[in-house]
Design an enzyme around this catalytic site. Structure first.
Site, mmCIF file in Angstrom:
data_model
loop_
_atom_site.group_PDB
_atom_site.id
_atom_site.type_symbol
_atom_site.label_atom_id
_atom_site.label_comp_id
_atom_site.label_asym_id
_atom_site.label_seq_id
_atom_site.Cartn_x
_atom_site.Cartn_y
_atom_site.Cartn_z
ATOM 1 N N ARG A 203 0.858 -1.175 0.000
ATOM 2 C CA ARG A 203 0.000 0.000 0.000
ATOM 3 C C ARG A 203 0.899 1.232 0.000
ATOM 4 O O ARG A 203 1.959 1.234 0.625
ATOM 5 C CB ARG A 203 -0.921 0.016 1.232
ATOM 6 C CG ARG A 203 -2.100 -0.954 1.124
ATOM 7 C CD ARG A 203 -3.084 -0.515 0.054
ATOM 8 N NE ARG A 203 -4.255 -1.374 -0.041
ATOM 9 C CZ ARG A 203 -4.350 -2.401 -0.877
ATOM 10 N NH1 ARG A 203 -3.329 -2.732 -1.647
ATOM 11 N NH2 ARG A 203 -5.459 -3.108 -0.936
ATOM 12 N N GLU A 227 -2.584 8.168 -4.464
ATOM 13 C CA GLU A 227 -2.998 7.729 -5.794
ATOM 14 C C GLU A 227 -4.517 7.857 -5.920
ATOM 15 O O GLU A 227 -5.230 7.727 -4.919
ATOM 16 C CB GLU A 227 -2.546 6.292 -6.066
ATOM 17 C CG GLU A 227 -3.162 5.235 -5.167
ATOM 18 C CD GLU A 227 -2.723 3.809 -5.520
ATOM 19 O OE1 GLU A 227 -3.616 3.010 -5.842
ATOM 20 O OE2 GLU A 227 -1.520 3.514 -5.453
ATOM 21 N N HIS A 244 -0.631 0.498 -9.770
ATOM 22 C CA HIS A 244 -1.357 -0.352 -8.828
ATOM 23 C C HIS A 244 -1.964 -1.570 -9.528
ATOM 24 O O HIS A 244 -3.150 -1.878 -9.371
ATOM 25 C CB HIS A 244 -2.441 0.438 -8.095
ATOM 26 C CG HIS A 244 -2.866 -0.168 -6.795
ATOM 27 N ND1 HIS A 244 -3.376 0.574 -5.759
ATOM 28 C CD2 HIS A 244 -2.870 -1.459 -6.359
ATOM 29 C CE1 HIS A 244 -3.687 -0.227 -4.745
ATOM 30 N NE2 HIS A 244 -3.388 -1.471 -5.093
#
Length: 331
Positions: A203, A227, A244
């Site tokens: 993360r 993000e 991601h």
């Protein structure tokens, strides 16, 4: 029964319709008005399930088709009697293969072999234990940090400071919570070898992004603070950068969707507790040699091409992520 589903979740269209009213919605468009009369939500990380979203709604169950749960206020959900299910471990092999592509890039770029490196693995759960197993097989010296596992099991887990001092490459596979927020910060970076590389596919908040940017360390990030609106300097200085998608494999997505549907079916007593998408074959796990990995990984995970695409158009972060062609897991 009414279910709200993030429209970017694959393989789920048509599955619940025989048993409930289903509304598909983009993750960021799932708001109080949308969930007010819903009994269940099936979401991803872009939907923040908290008091602001849920208070006054009919929601009794939330399934997140992700391994992470930091977008869910679990304390509030517990107080409101809302059950939460995640897809822990669903994409572990997808993330493993993203890490493998990153390691291959680093080793080849530096003209070395795996035995020249100490790999520090922080978080040895579903993903981390696969990274440890395969990295050792490829020839890396591996040191590990996992305080919860050490507390439960003992074993050869080290404090993160000891791992940081030894690691030429540090790869992070922890959840994001109050104990792991900015786990990698200026202080930890100061005790790492000056040319060590930080890999983050966990993360974004596990790493203080600006601390890394302002250090001597190189880094490869799949996840980012703030993000999809990532800091331009952080992006441009990255050795490798992806939007991601480390766990975005066909099998990982199929696992996540089936685990979400199965959990919802168990809660509402629907005949879908064993459902799985038929269009995706499960992975056959195997150990492959370093030589075979180097020859094959780019075909399945073209991390350099993905880096160029994101650096060229950082404003397309969400589009690159949502329209990503899911990779095939081949080991």
């Amino acid at each position: 029964m009414k279910v709200i589903i993030d429209s970017a979740i694959p393989f789920i269209h048509g599955v619940l319709e025989p048993y409930s009213e289903v509304v598909y919605c983009s993750g960021t468009a799932i708001n109080r008005d949308v969930v007010r009369d819903a009994d269940a939500l099936v979401v991803r990380t872009r939907t923040h399930c908290n008091r602001e979203l849920l208070e006054g709604s009919a929601v009794r169950f939330i399934a997140t088709a992700t391994i992470g749960r930091d977008h869910i206020d679990e304390a509030y959900c517990k107080s409101a009697g809302i059950e939460v299910a995640s897809a822990a471990g669903c994409n572990a092999r997808g993330v493993l293969q993203w890490v493998a592509a990153t390691l291959k890039h680093i080793v080849k770029q530096e003209g070395k072999t795996p035995s020249d490196y100490t790999l520090g693995v922080v978080g040895v759960g579903n993903v981390g234990k696969l990274v440890v197993e395969h990295a050792r097989h490829w020839g890396f010296r591996v040191v590990m940090c996992d305080p919860p596992r050490y507390e439960r099991e003992g074993g050869d887990f080290l404090p993160i400071e000891d791992v940081a001092r030894q690691a030429d490459i540090l790869t992070l596979h922890t959840p994001l919570d109050t104990t792991t927020h900015h786990l990698v910060d200026t202080k930890l970076l100061s005790i790492m070898p000056h040319d060590a590389i930080v890999i983050n596919a966990s993360r974004g908040g596990v790493v203080d992004n600006m601390a890394v940017v302002n250090s001597s360390h190189r880094y490869a990030f799949d996840v980012w603070e703030s993000e999809p609106h990532i800091d331009p300097k952080t992006l441009q200085q990255a050795l490798l950068a992806t939007p991601h998608i480390a766990g975005y494999s066909q099998q990982g997505k199929a696992n996540a969707t089936s685990m979400s549907v199965n959990a919802l079916a168990r809660y509402f007593n629907l005949p879908l507790t064993e459902w799985r998408p038929t269009e995706v074959s499960p992975t056959t796990p195997r150990l492959l040699s370093w030589e075979e990995l180097c020859e094959t990984i780019d075909k399945y995970c073209s991390i350099e091409e993905e880096t160029r695409a994101l650096k060229r158009n950082p404003e397309l972060f969400e589009s690159l992520r949502n329209n990503y062609a899911y990779r095939e897991e081949y080991f």
